[in-house]
Design a protein around this motif. Structure first.
Motif, PDB file in Angstrom:
ATOM      1  N   ALA A 392      47.712  44.216  41.838  1.00  0.00           N
ATOM      2  CA  ALA A 392      47.496  43.961  40.410  1.00  0.00           C
ATOM      3  C   ALA A 392      47.785  42.495  40.115  1.00  0.00           C
ATOM      4  O   ALA A 392      48.782  41.934  40.595  1.00  0.00           O
ATOM      5  CB  ALA A 392      48.394  44.866  39.572  1.00  0.00           C
ATOM      6  N   GLN A 393      46.912  41.886  39.329  1.00  0.00           N
ATOM      7  CA  GLN A 393      47.046  40.466  38.995  1.00  0.00           C
ATOM      8  C   GLN A 393      46.714  40.258  37.519  1.00  0.00           C
ATOM      9  O   GLN A 393      45.621  40.608  37.060  1.00  0.00           O
ATOM     10  CB  GLN A 393      46.091  39.626  39.850  1.00  0.00           C
ATOM     11  N   ILE A 397      47.141  35.753  29.424  1.00  0.00           N
ATOM     12  CA  ILE A 397      47.861  36.774  28.663  1.00  0.00           C
ATOM     13  C   ILE A 397      46.942  37.908  28.220  1.00  0.00           C
ATOM     14  O   ILE A 397      47.402  38.889  27.640  1.00  0.00           O
ATOM     15  CB  ILE A 397      48.529  36.138  27.417  1.00  0.00           C
ATOM     16  N   LYS A 398      45.652  37.789  28.524  1.00  0.00           N
ATOM     17  CA  LYS A 398      44.712  38.783  28.023  1.00  0.00           C
ATOM     18  C   LYS A 398      44.035  39.613  29.110  1.00  0.00           C
ATOM     19  O   LYS A 398      43.503  40.677  28.830  1.00  0.00           O
ATOM     20  CB  LYS A 398      43.634  38.113  27.171  1.00  0.00           C
ATOM     21  N   ASP A 399      44.037  39.140  30.346  1.00  0.00           N
ATOM     22  CA  ASP A 399      43.254  39.789  31.387  1.00  0.00           C
ATOM     23  C   ASP A 399      44.136  40.327  32.508  1.00  0.00           C
ATOM     24  O   ASP A 399      45.188  39.744  32.825  1.00  0.00           O
ATOM     25  CB  ASP A 399      42.236  38.816  31.979  1.00  0.00           C
ATOM     26  N   GLN A 400      43.663  41.422  33.123  1.00  0.00           N
ATOM     27  CA  GLN A 400      44.339  41.997  34.285  1.00  0.00           C
ATOM     28  C   GLN A 400      43.311  42.579  35.241  1.00  0.00           C
ATOM     29  O   GLN A 400      42.381  43.274  34.833  1.00  0.00           O
ATOM     30  CB  GLN A 400      45.336  43.078  33.882  1.00  0.00           C
ATOM     31  N   LEU A 401      43.478  42.283  36.533  1.00  0.00           N
ATOM     32  CA  LEU A 401      42.660  42.850  37.594  1.00  0.00           C
ATOM     33  C   LEU A 401      43.522  43.771  38.442  1.00  0.00           C
ATOM     34  O   LEU A 401      44.670  43.430  38.766  1.00  0.00           O
ATOM     35  CB  LEU A 401      42.075  41.747  38.479  1.00  0.00           C
ATOM     36  N   ASN A 439      38.603  51.245  44.128  1.00  0.00           N
ATOM     37  CA  ASN A 439      38.312  51.023  42.720  1.00  0.00           C
ATOM     38  C   ASN A 439      38.798  49.636  42.325  1.00  0.00           C
ATOM     39  O   ASN A 439      39.947  49.259  42.602  1.00  0.00           O
ATOM     40  CB  ASN A 439      39.004  52.070  41.847  1.00  0.00           C
ATOM     41  N   LEU A 440      37.927  48.866  41.692  1.00  0.00           N
ATOM     42  CA  LEU A 440      38.282  47.550  41.169  1.00  0.00           C
ATOM     43  C   LEU A 440      38.112  47.586  39.664  1.00  0.00           C
ATOM     44  O   LEU A 440      37.018  47.872  39.166  1.00  0.00           O
ATOM     45  CB  LEU A 440      37.389  46.459  41.772  1.00  0.00           C
ATOM     46  N   SER A 441      39.181  47.331  38.936  1.00  0.00           N
ATOM     47  CA  SER A 441      39.120  47.417  37.476  1.00  0.00           C
ATOM     48  C   SER A 441      39.553  46.106  36.837  1.00  0.00           C
ATOM     49  O   SER A 441      40.417  45.392  37.365  1.00  0.00           O
ATOM     50  CB  SER A 441      40.001  48.564  36.967  1.00  0.00           C
ATOM     51  N   TRP A 442      38.954  45.819  35.713  1.00  0.00           N
ATOM     52  CA  TRP A 442      39.284  44.631  34.912  1.00  0.00           C
ATOM     53  C   TRP A 442      39.532  45.091  33.485  1.00  0.00           C
ATOM     54  O   TRP A 442      38.759  45.880  32.928  1.00  0.00           O
ATOM     55  CB  TRP A 442      38.137  43.626  34.941  1.00  0.00           C
ATOM     56  N   LYS A 443      40.613  44.628  32.922  1.00  0.00           N
ATOM     57  CA  LYS A 443      40.965  44.974  31.550  1.00  0.00           C
ATOM     58  C   LYS A 443      41.234  43.697  30.770  1.00  0.00           C
ATOM     59  O   LYS A 443      41.954  42.820  31.230  1.00  0.00           O
ATOM     60  CB  LYS A 443      42.209  45.875  31.520  1.00  0.00           C
ATOM     61  N   ARG A 444      40.658  43.635  29.556  1.00  0.00           N
ATOM     62  CA  ARG A 444      40.874  42.465  28.709  1.00  0.00           C
ATOM     63  C   ARG A 444      41.263  42.920  27.310  1.00  0.00           C
ATOM     64  O   ARG A 444      40.585  43.756  26.701  1.00  0.00           O
ATOM     65  CB  ARG A 444      39.623  41.595  28.625  1.00  0.00           C
ATOM     66  N   THR A 452      38.743  45.977  26.302  1.00  0.00           N
ATOM     67  CA  THR A 452      37.620  46.346  27.148  1.00  0.00           C
ATOM     68  C   THR A 452      38.128  46.640  28.559  1.00  0.00           C
ATOM     69  O   THR A 452      38.962  45.897  29.087  1.00  0.00           O
ATOM     70  CB  THR A 452      36.566  45.228  27.207  1.00  0.00           C
ATOM     71  N   LYS A 453      37.605  47.737  29.146  1.00  0.00           N
ATOM     72  CA  LYS A 453      37.932  48.085  30.528  1.00  0.00           C
ATOM     73  C   LYS A 453      36.621  48.257  31.297  1.00  0.00           C
ATOM     74  O   LYS A 453      35.710  48.946  30.838  1.00  0.00           O
ATOM     75  CB  LYS A 453      38.721  49.390  30.599  1.00  0.00           C
ATOM     76  N   ILE A 454      36.545  47.653  32.463  1.00  0.00           N
ATOM     77  CA  ILE A 454      35.393  47.809  33.343  1.00  0.00           C
ATOM     78  C   ILE A 454      35.912  48.118  34.735  1.00  0.00           C
ATOM     79  O   ILE A 454      36.838  47.457  35.218  1.00  0.00           O
ATOM     80  CB  ILE A 454      34.525  46.539  33.382  1.00  0.00           C
ATOM     81  N   ASN A 455      35.353  49.143  35.371  1.00  0.00           N
ATOM     82  CA  ASN A 455      35.738  49.412  36.751  1.00  0.00           C
ATOM     83  C   ASN A 455      34.537  49.871  37.565  1.00  0.00           C
ATOM     84  O   ASN A 455      33.618  50.519  37.052  1.00  0.00           O
ATOM     85  CB  ASN A 455      36.869  50.445  36.837  1.00  0.00           C
ATOM     86  N   VAL A 456      34.525  49.474  38.820  1.00  0.00           N
ATOM     87  CA  VAL A 456      33.509  49.914  39.774  1.00  0.00           C
ATOM     88  C   VAL A 456      34.245  50.617  40.912  1.00  0.00           C
ATOM     89  O   VAL A 456      35.346  50.209  41.299  1.00  0.00           O
ATOM     90  CB  VAL A 456      32.675  48.736  40.303  1.00  0.00           C
TER      91      VAL A 456
END
Length: 844
Positions: A392-393, A397-401, A439-444, A452-456
């Protein structure tokens, strides 16, 4: 021209007005008299010292002015400070002309409009409010910091020393629109298990207490304690929720669909209980963001809700050993690793032997040994493992992978040989089952209101059976593979503290391959099918904790490319608090599913993991569709808990090959539906450190196959009555649980002996599921103890005993023709015998 009389009248009137004005202008009063009049008019009280007001005289303010306007008038006339406390008390201070003043304007950050009546709280606990222009001022000398707050805005702390006192500062307050947290009940069944407002059950493994027979928070074993959830053969790979088959449940691990859920071919969950942070279980009323399921949803997330410190733990029991580690790489990133492996490669424990006997009874693995007059030898190797990695990264302050990886594998190798009439026979059997996922997810967080959440993701499953018989010179290969890819987009919007809504899009592609290859005689078949599905989702939520109303409604619109077919799936969850103790809940959903597991032959894959995945063809293998409605009454008061739920559920598009028939329907291929209705009840009481509960489930579950001779008959998974009880004691670090489970026997089909010629028997059956097995009854025990050293190292030991009374419970029964004796024989399968287990764990 004015007449004399008119002139005299106007002159006289002007003289009087002028005289009155002159008198008003010159009416000077003592300051003390002025504030006494104000006290009488506005019901306030002035606090002052005589020295500060001595000798002050001036014209009083107009009576028509407001209190604040009069105080402002006095402030300008006297150079005194007036501190208004709640429009009741007014303190009068002498302003030190040398001291600095802090003044400012409080505005909204969105529209820059002034915020009136914002609270200014000083260090000395004095406070006042801003005026209609958002203005405030105070003496800086005695105030290092101050806090500004207002309903609907986030509070802000200001340091006076950092302000520029030459000009008034401008302070912007951010609106604070907080979604109300869903209210959860006290512990249900055990500590660490709670019921959420949306009707789901939530398990927190790190807070998990204890349940009879369990010493770890195994998600799928724990799930079977919930009313309405059963496993007729004690397997976590055969979980039936309200009459549904196991494949009709959706199992998600960090957004990845899992096609394999059990180790040891179903006796142990593949989900490491020392890893999961939150497990959500939905029997009905699931979110519109969940698809591809006509029964329950089990959503496992190993991403913590808040940052956690570095940790390490390792444990071992009589089946497997595992390790877990979490390390913070920086303030914004961490890595989490877990691994678990069976110890059966090194030692055969009593637990392993009981598990082995349970899993492999009445399969080709053990049938071989039952042959007569054979010098039989067997060499078997069995093992399993699972491993996970999370990285997790945070970015800014707004995004997380977050990246999640999981691998699961079970492997069985059996080499058999026997000598009969000087002829050597041998079999080399290999059975492998594995599941990989990523699973790779991005949250902003765009702002306080929009996320917003996006995952593949990808999930790959393989079931392989390879059998080679030297005596018959035959090789049989069976393979079932699944490749599932997808992408999800989810937007969450908070309108205010009560209203929120979500929208999104999902793409899912599933490809399933089935291969069969036989030599002597030669046969080869390989079939691959692919389905792609698109889904649009909208979901809104209203949650008012004051009126105790919770409403969540959603719509999922699926489009299946291959069939050019649209399927709408509405969902609803409605909760109303009749009082603080009583809640009424209504749940409903329509769902669909494009893939399922079927059994061609009971001896496929050695008769162990004989189910294989297939996809719908919208014809002979229909799309399964379900509709479900339930009404629930929940009572919680004085540590008493009562939960009564009545439900109705119907699933269409099922096939006979998906239901595991071992009677006359085993080789019949037709489609139909099942319909179930029933009641689930849980009553629970907590007394200090003691918790006890009793659950009861009643259901009536029937098949309907319109094209079959017997159209309507009981479902294979029907348990008309199920009763469970547990007593749990938890104090400090010691926990113990004793419980029992009783259920009426599952349906079975008996042969019609009146129609069978025993000299040359051919199986003829009575009406399907015309009778039932004997009652199932089991008593289980578990206990744990934990202690910690002065260095912060924790140790935990546990013991469990399944089936303490060693009762021989029958889980299935079927009939077959014995070719050696030319007779009909009854084949029974039984549950686990008395099975002990020990565990030890160290954490720091």
């Amino acid at each position: 021209m004015f007449r004399p009389k008119q002139f005299h009248f106007l002159f006289f009137l002007f003289f009087i007005v002028l005289n009155l004005f002159a008198q008003d202008k010159g009416k000077v009063m003592p300051f003390k008299k002025i504030i006494i009049d104000i006290e009488a008019q506005h019901a306030v009280s002035f606090n002052y010292t005589e020295d500060n007001i001595e000798g002050l005289e001036f014209n009083p303010p107009k009576k028509s002015l407001s209190l604040e306007q009069k105080l402002e008038y006095l402030r300008k006339k006297t150079n005194l400070s007036f501190e208004n406390i709640g429009n009741k008390f007014i303190n009068i201070y002498k302003i030190d002309t040398v001291s600095k003043m802090v003044c400012g304007y409080v505005l909204s950050s969105i529209d820059k409009k002034p915020i009136e009546n914002a609270n200014i709280i000083l260090n000395n606990k004095n406070h006042f409010t801003t005026d209609s222009e958002g203005y405030f001022e105070f003496n800086e000398e005695n105030r290092n910091t101050f806090v500004i707050s207002h309903v609907g805005f986030a509070s802000k702390r200001i340091t006076a020393g950092n302000t520029n006192t030459k000009d008034c500062i401008q302070i912007l307050l951010e609106p604070e629109i907080t979604e109300l947290h869903e209210i959860k009940t006290n512990a249900i069944l055990a500590s660490g298990i709670s019921k959420k407002t949306d009707g789901s059950l939530e398990i927190k493994p790190k807070k998990f207490g204890i349940l009879p027979g369990l010493i770890e928070a195994d998600a799928l074993q724990t799930m079977q304690q919930i009313p309405g959830v059963n496993s007729l053969d004690e397997s976590v790979s055969s979980i039936n929720v309200r009459g549904g088959t196991h494949d009709q449940n959706l199992f998600l691990w960090n957004g990845i669909r899992m096609f394999q859920t059990g180790h040891f071919f179903g006796l142990i969950s593949v989900f490491n209980p020392n890893l999961a942070h939150t497990i959500s279980i939905y029997k009905n009323g699931s979110s519109a963001f969940y698809g591809e399921s006509v029964s329950s949803v089990v959503d496992i997330s190993s991403t913590p809700e808040k940052a956690e410190k570095n940790s390490f733990s390792a444990g071992i029991n009589m089946i497997n050993a595992d390790v877990y580690a979490k390390y913070n790489l920086s303030k914004k990133s961490y890595i989490e690793i877990s691994a678990r492996k069976s110890i059966t490669d090194f030692v055969e424990t009593p637990t392993y032997r009981e598990y082995f006997n349970k899993v492999f009874q009445n399969t080709t693995i053990t049938d071989f040994s039952q042959s007569q007059n054979l010098n039989y030898k067997s060499d078997k190797k069995f093992g399993f493992y699972d491993a996970t990695i999370k990285y997790a990264q945070k970015i800014g302050i707004k995004d997380q992978l977050v990246l999640d990886l999981i691998t699961i594998k079970d492997n069985l190798e059996v080499n058999k040989s026997a000598t009969s009439y000087n002829i050597n026979k041998s079999q080399n059997n290999i059975l492998r089952q594995q599941n990989y996922g990523a699973n790779l997810s991005w949250k902003r967080n765009w702002n306080n209101f929009n996320t917003t959440k996006i995952n593949v993701y990808n999930s790959s499953y393989e079931l392989l059976a390879n059998q080679y018989t030297t005596y018959e010179n035959q090789r049989v290969v069976q393979e079932n593979t699944v490749n599932n890819n997808g992408a999800n987009l989810e937007n969450n919007h908070i309108l205010n503290s009560k209203f929120s809504f979500s929208d999104g899009y999902q793409f899912n592609e599933i490809g399933i391959t089935n291969l069969e290859q036989v030599t002597n005689p030669d046969f080869y078949r390989k079939v691959k099918d692919v389905l792609r599905t698109h889904a649009l989702i909208f979901e809104g939520k209203y949650n008012d904790t004051v009126s105790r109303v919770y409403l969540k409604g959603g719509m999922r619109l699926n489009y299946i490319e291959k069939f050019k077919k649209y399927i709408a799936e509405p969902r609803i969850q409605l909760g109303y608090g009749i009082s603080k103790s009583v809640t009424l809940e209504l749940l409903g959903e329509l769902k669909s599913q494009n893939s399922q597991q079927i059994i061609d032959l009971q001896k496929d894959y050695f008769g162990i993991e004989k189910r294989r995945w297939i996809v719908s063809n919208n014809g002979t293998i229909p799309i399964q569709r379900s509709k479900q409605l339930s009404l629930n009454l929940f009572y919680l008061k004085n540590n008493w808990l009562l939960d009564i739920e009545n439900f109705y559920k119907k699933v269409t598009g099922i096939t006979t090959s998906s239901q595991g028939f071992q009677n006359q329907l085993e080789f019949v291929r037709t489609t139909g539906d099942y319909e179930i209705w029933g009641t689930e009840m849980l009553i629970q009481k907590k007394i200090n450190h003691f918790l006890t509960w009793l659950s009861y489930t009643y259901n009536e579950n029937n098949y309907d196959f319109p094209d079959y001779e017997y159209q309507r008959f009981p479902n294979n998974f029907e348990l008309t009555h199920t009763l469970s009880w547990a007593g749990i004691y938890e104090k400090n670090n010691f926990k113990i649980a004793l419980g029992t489970k009783w259920s009426s026997g599952r349906p079975k089909t008996s042969p019609d002996l009146s129609q069978i010629d025993l000299s040359d028997p051919v199986l003829v059956y009575n009406r399907p599921n015309n009778s039932n097995l004997h009652i199932f009854s089991q008593v289980n025990l578990s206990s744990t103890y934990k202690w910690e050293t002065a260095h912060g190292i924790q140790y935990k030991i546990g013991i469990s005993i399944l089936n303490i009374l060693n009762r021989r419970n029958e889980t299935s029964e079927y009939y077959r023709i014995n070719s050696l004796t030319n007779s009909i024989e009854e084949v029974d399968t039984f549950s686990l015998q008395r099975t002990p287990n020990l565990s030890f764990r160290v954490s720091f």
